[in-house]
Design an enzyme around this catalytic site. Structure first.
Site, PDB file in Angstrom:
ATOM      1  N   THR A   3      -8.453   6.697  -2.880  1.00  0.00           N
ATOM      2  CA  THR A   3      -9.817   6.253  -3.204  1.00  0.00           C
ATOM      3  C   THR A   3     -10.800   7.406  -3.056  1.00  0.00           C
ATOM      4  O   THR A   3     -11.876   7.394  -3.651  1.00  0.00           O
ATOM      5  CB  THR A   3     -10.259   5.077  -2.309  1.00  0.00           C
ATOM      6  OG1 THR A   3      -9.931   5.373  -0.957  1.00  0.00           O
ATOM      7  CG2 THR A   3      -9.591   3.786  -2.719  1.00  0.00           C
ATOM      8  N   HIS A  36       0.793  -1.234   0.000  1.00  0.00           N
ATOM      9  CA  HIS A  36       0.000   0.000   0.000  1.00  0.00           C
ATOM     10  C   HIS A  36       0.820   1.277   0.000  1.00  0.00           C
ATOM     11  O   HIS A  36       0.237   2.359   0.033  1.00  0.00           O
ATOM     12  CB  HIS A  36      -0.923   0.028   1.219  1.00  0.00           C
ATOM     13  CG  HIS A  36      -2.150  -0.810   1.060  1.00  0.00           C
ATOM     14  ND1 HIS A  36      -3.287  -0.357   0.419  1.00  0.00           N
ATOM     15  CD2 HIS A  36      -2.434  -2.072   1.444  1.00  0.00           C
ATOM     16  CE1 HIS A  36      -4.212  -1.304   0.441  1.00  0.00           C
ATOM     17  NE2 HIS A  36      -3.710  -2.362   1.047  1.00  0.00           N
ATOM     18  N   LYS A  96      -8.625  14.326   3.477  1.00  0.00           N
ATOM     19  CA  LYS A  96      -7.771  13.132   3.555  1.00  0.00           C
ATOM     20  C   LYS A  96      -6.882  13.322   4.774  1.00  0.00           C
ATOM     21  O   LYS A  96      -6.875  14.396   5.382  1.00  0.00           O
ATOM     22  CB  LYS A  96      -6.938  12.966   2.283  1.00  0.00           C
ATOM     23  CG  LYS A  96      -6.193  14.239   1.858  1.00  0.00           C
ATOM     24  CD  LYS A  96      -5.490  14.082   0.524  1.00  0.00           C
ATOM     25  CE  LYS A  96      -6.414  14.140  -0.649  1.00  0.00           C
ATOM     26  NZ  LYS A  96      -6.630  12.900  -1.341  1.00  0.00           N
ATOM     27  N   ARG A  97      -6.121  12.296   5.155  1.00  0.00           N
ATOM     28  CA  ARG A  97      -5.196  12.454   6.269  1.00  0.00           C
ATOM     29  C   ARG A  97      -4.242  13.611   5.990  1.00  0.00           C
ATOM     30  O   ARG A  97      -3.853  13.845   4.853  1.00  0.00           O
ATOM     31  CB  ARG A  97      -4.412  11.154   6.502  1.00  0.00           C
ATOM     32  CG  ARG A  97      -5.215  10.085   7.222  1.00  0.00           C
ATOM     33  CD  ARG A  97      -5.708  10.541   8.593  1.00  0.00           C
ATOM     34  NE  ARG A  97      -4.658  10.598   9.583  1.00  0.00           N
ATOM     35  CZ  ARG A  97      -4.440   9.688  10.523  1.00  0.00           C
ATOM     36  NH1 ARG A  97      -5.238   8.648  10.637  1.00  0.00           N
ATOM     37  NH2 ARG A  97      -3.447   9.823  11.378  1.00  0.00           N
ATOM     38  N   LYS A 140       0.778  14.640   0.902  1.00  0.00           N
ATOM     39  CA  LYS A 140      -0.530  14.954   0.297  1.00  0.00           C
ATOM     40  C   LYS A 140      -0.652  16.449  -0.030  1.00  0.00           C
ATOM     41  O   LYS A 140      -1.592  16.870  -0.680  1.00  0.00           O
ATOM     42  CB  LYS A 140      -1.663  14.483   1.209  1.00  0.00           C
ATOM     43  CG  LYS A 140      -1.708  12.952   1.344  1.00  0.00           C
ATOM     44  CD  LYS A 140      -2.828  12.484   2.258  1.00  0.00           C
ATOM     45  CE  LYS A 140      -2.773  10.997   2.565  1.00  0.00           C
ATOM     46  NZ  LYS A 140      -3.351  10.148   1.505  1.00  0.00           N
ATOM     47  N   LYS A 175     -14.299   8.595  -5.246  1.00  0.00           N
ATOM     48  CA  LYS A 175     -15.597   8.971  -4.656  1.00  0.00           C
ATOM     49  C   LYS A 175     -16.065  10.308  -5.211  1.00  0.00           C
ATOM     50  O   LYS A 175     -17.240  10.490  -5.545  1.00  0.00           O
ATOM     51  CB  LYS A 175     -15.490   9.018  -3.130  1.00  0.00           C
ATOM     52  CG  LYS A 175     -15.266   7.656  -2.504  1.00  0.00           C
ATOM     53  CD  LYS A 175     -14.754   7.750  -1.070  1.00  0.00           C
ATOM     54  CE  LYS A 175     -14.211   6.387  -0.628  1.00  0.00           C
ATOM     55  NZ  LYS A 175     -13.429   6.441   0.604  1.00  0.00           N
TER      56      LYS A 175
END
Length: 843
Positions: free
Chosen positions: A677, A378, A569-570, A575, A681
């Protein structure tokens, strides 16, 4: 969720959630009243909203139980190959509405609850999220369980029943504060304790090599108590099981050590055993080498493998006596999928059971283990890879350490034979890393002990083959696969966006719910003015509803006609929430320098949790909230720009914000996000993506056409070239005036006047230690955001692109992902056969 219905609308509504028959409604009412009667204690005649929620949950659960029992009977009688999905995280969210959707009960429940003078949505809001995961990995596991049940696979999710899930996030004076998530405090109506299947798990002790074989003795025992949660497929009467283990101390725990009579202290010490399932480690993409975490990993593996072997040995329903004694057929009947390296101990544990307990020959046991296990990788971030100190293993799991050493020797002998004299290759490929502190590389253990290794998006799987596991790929290329992630359309379209699901069903029928590729049929309606108008109307309704929610929760007035620009998101440097923040500051400065100039109004929403020990992530949250405070209170700005930090982002909040978003931010540095993911969405819910060519964004752009996303920035090869050249943030700072202005404002205390040095660490990181090269993509990002504004000013063209994105999102269903796992890794075929419902006789 759709806006509350008027009385007239409620009765005439025909939606993909199913038409409620009068008999169904009457049955739900009767069952609800019965459960409410038993819920209320004798001395309390007034029901609370929570009583109503529990009565409804038990009513819905009644519809599950018969199907659940029948599904398990069906599996025992047909004895299919069983799939075991092992994960330390299952981020399930709420269960009530999802169960109603999958059983086709939602309209009947809605009508029955309405007739009783209650509001279904209000009852749904009472349910606690089951937050037994950090983010993508745990939520993926939840989507996979839904798809495995919908595809009729005999599948089981195995994990830990954490007493405390992912912490609740409070924002106090702009800082993240963590609160314990006591999600079980009112009980959990969806789980069933199964004490009859309680199992022992051993720790510590020593290894005794005897003529009869190896024995692991003088161990400490902890009991694993299973709690089962039903997992219903979509309208196929299949109900699979998620079994989560809770740690219990045995009755004699530590009593033998207290021969001085300190009985009280001995009983209190039971906590040491029971702490194993107390709390979820709140780290995402970061490895924390704590002994308690290693205990959690072995605890779930040891309990699960005993359960798997018990089920393998006894094949008939309700049968406890062993029927199978030979393990030759084990891989034909059992598939174990390791969700990342956290359950990697399955490999040495299965070897230990086969060799030490079942007396299988070592080489045969190794062949069985490899054919049974498969590993999903992952992440490629080095700080996320699990590398356990050998000394910790020696103390906690001495027999497993011996097995790992033996497996490693076998593996290295093979490598040495194929590449004679290549010592450096042996060092790179060893499971044991030498150095000051010898460590076990769990990813290497997973690769050598599995028959299949997969990444979770095509670009990620290529990086896995060409970089992370390059040597292993050269050794066994046939092992390596790609399985691009997916999301369940039931929760992420039908449940959270019923308005959109309805207008899609009107145009193309309901087949897309279980075959998302049918959304391609919407390409015929890209120029259909009625459909364009309907899609835009649904989005506006979702925005109005979310704006009302924000006003209620945050006391902030949102302009619902502004662009809803969302990044949830985290919080993590890779990110790049900081890039988003710099854009917000740039927009603010442009408005300030020319207040009369017209601009596209934006509401920038950023949400996510920072790991409690991750200093920079917490500083990023503080910066976002501080920038928001300045922008939101500047009278020159008005409602042209708002920056809102969404507190306590979780599954149930995602279900509200994603359907309302216009723009989805997926802006990680190319080569760092394995898949994502959330991006999927947003796509299926009609938001356009601004993103880098990273993770599944690459395949989204391929499906919809790159011109229908806002793609910007460096590609993987550009990042690699910049690494070779040397990244110098100062160059960008000096060359780009708007970037320099933003950084100077952060640095000078413009956004933190009471503490001017507050963001010193953030600026220092961006200027001198930024692994993720925020400045290198700033110029391209700002330019791309200008293109977003241009398109947003043409609502018809924007909506046409939205429809194209929805139509091309079919690939990103977890049903497709699981079908590929089933056929290409597990060797089973999905089944469209419906199990007969409990009220009909079995065939």
């Amino acid at each position: 969720m759709a806006a509350p219905l008027s009385d007239g609308d409620r009765r005439k509504q025909i939606s993909v959630r199913g038409i409620a028959g009068l008999g169904d409604v009457a049955e739900v009412r009767k069952s609800f009243n019965r459960h409410l009667h038993f819920t209320l204690v004798k001395d309390r005649n007034v029901a609370t909203p929570r009583d109503y929620y529990f009565a409804l949950a038990h009513t819905v659960r009644d519809h599950l139980v018969g199907r659940w029992i029948r599904t398990q009977q069906h599996y025992y009688e047909r004895d299919p190959k069983r799939i075991y999905y092992l994960s330390l995280e299952f981020y399930m969210g709420r269960t009530l509405q999802n169960t109603m959707v999958n059983l086709g009960l939602q309209n009947a429940c809605d009508e029955a609850i309405y007739q009783l003078g209650l509001d279904l949505e209000e009852l749904e809001e009472i349910e606690e999220d089951a937050g037994l995961g950090n983010g993508g990995l745990g939520r993926l596991a939840a989507c996979f369980l839904d798809s495995m049940a919908t595809l009729g696979l005999a599948a089981y999710g195995y994990g830990i029943r954490y007493e405390f899930g992912i912490f609740n996030q409070k924002i106090v004076d702009g800082w993240q504060v963590e609160e314990a998530d006591d999600w079980l405090r009112y009980g959990n109506p969806w789980e069933k304790a199964r004490p009859e299947y309680m199992l022992p798990v051993h720790f510590y002790g020593r290894v005794d090599h005897t003529p009869e074989g190896v024995k692991w003795i003088d161990t400490q025992v902890v009991l694993a108590m299973p709690y089962d949660t039903p997992v219903p497929g979509y309208k196929n009467n299949t109900v699979n099981t998620m079994r989560l283990w809770s740690a219990k101390a045995p009755n004699d725990f530590n009593l033998q050590e207290f021969n001085m009579g300190d009985y009280i202290e001995a009983v209190l010490d039971r906590n040491l055993a029971e702490n194993i399932s107390r709390v979820l480690y709140p780290n995402d993409n970061f490895f924390e080498g704590k002994e308690l975490r290693l205990k959690q990993e072995y605890f779930v593996v040891a309990a699960t493998l005993q359960d798997i072997i018990r089920r393998f040995k006894s094949s008939k329903f309700g049968c406890r006596d062993p029927v199978r004694t030979c393990f030759e057929t084990f891989p034909d009947k059992v598939a174990i999928q390791l969700n990342d390296t956290h359950p990697a101990l399955s490999i040495p544990e299965l070897m230990r059971i086969l060799v030490d307990v079942e007396k299988v020959d070592w080489d045969k046991a190794w062949e069985i283990t490899k054919r049974t296990c498969a590993y999903t990788n992952h992440t490629v971030l080095p700080e996320a890879l699990e590398r356990w100190p050998v000394s910790m293993f020696e103390k906690l799991l001495p027999r497993h350490l011996e097995i790992i050493y033996a497996l490693n020797q076998m593996h290295l002998d093979r490598v040495a034979a194929l590449y004679p004299g290549d010592i450096d290759r042996l060092r790179r490929m060893s499971v044991i890393e030498e150095g000051d502190c010898k460590r076990i590389n769990m990813a290497h253990l997973c690769v050598i002990g599995s028959h299949a290794v997969n990444g979770v998006a095509r670009i990620h799987s290529d990086i896995v083959k060409n970089s992370v596991f390059k040597d292993f790929y050269e050794l066994e290329p046939e092992k390596f696969q790609n399985k691009t992630n997916g999301i369940t359309p039931r929760r992420w379209l039908l449940l959270c966006n019923p308005g959109l699901a309805d207008i899609i069903a009107e145009k193309i029928g309901e087949g897309f719910i279980t075959d998302l590729s049918q959304l391609k049929k919407l390409l015929d309606f890209i120029n259909n003015e009625t459909f364009i108008r309907d899609v835009a109307k649904v989005k506006q309704e979702n925005k109005l509803k979310f704006a009302a929610y924000l006003e209620e929760q945050y006391k902030v007035k949102i302009n619902p006609s502004s662009m809803f620009d969302v990044q949830v998101k985290r919080i993590h440097e890779y990110k790049r929430q900081l890039l988003n923040c710099l854009h917000a500051i740039t927009l603010y400065n442009r408005i300030r320098s020319n207040p009369s100039k017209s601009c596209v109004p934006r509401t920038i929403m950023i949400g996510g949790k920072a790991a409690p020990g991750y200093h920079m992530a917490k500083m990023i949250i503080k910066l976002i909230t501080s920038v928001g405070d300045v922008i939101n209170n500047d009278p020159y700005v008005g409602d042209k720009l708002k920056v809102i930090f969404l507190e306590n982002y979780r599954v149930s909040l995602a279900e509200k914000v994603i359907p309302a978003a216009d723009l989805s931010q997926q802006i990680s540095t190319a080569g760092t996000e394995a898949s994502g993911t959330g991006n999927m969405k947003f796509m299926v819910n009609g938001a356009l993506t601004i993103g880098t060519m990273d993770g599944a964004n690459v395949e989204m752009a391929e499906e919809a056409g790159e011109e229908n996303l806002f793609i910007f920035g460096m590609r993987v090869e550009d990042v690699e070239a910049l690494d070779r050249k040397g990244y110098n943030a100062q160059e960008y700072y000096e060359r780009l005036p708007e970037l320099r202005q933003a950084i100077d404002q952060i640095s000078s205390g413009f956004f933190s006047p009471r503490d001017p040095g507050c963001f010193r660490d953030v600026v220092n990181m961006l200027m001198y230690h930024d692994r993720f090269k925020v400045f290198a993509d700033y110029e391209a990002y700002i330019k791309c955001q200008g293109q977003v504004d241009q398109l947003f000013m043409d609502p018809r063209e924007w909506t046409r692109k939205v429809i194209r994105n929805i139509a091309c999102s079919g690939k990103f269903s977890s049903d497709r992902t699981i079908t590929e796992y089933a056929q290409e890794i597990w060797g089973v075929e999905p089944s469209a056969t419906k199990i007969p419902p409990p009220n009909l006789p079995r065939d």
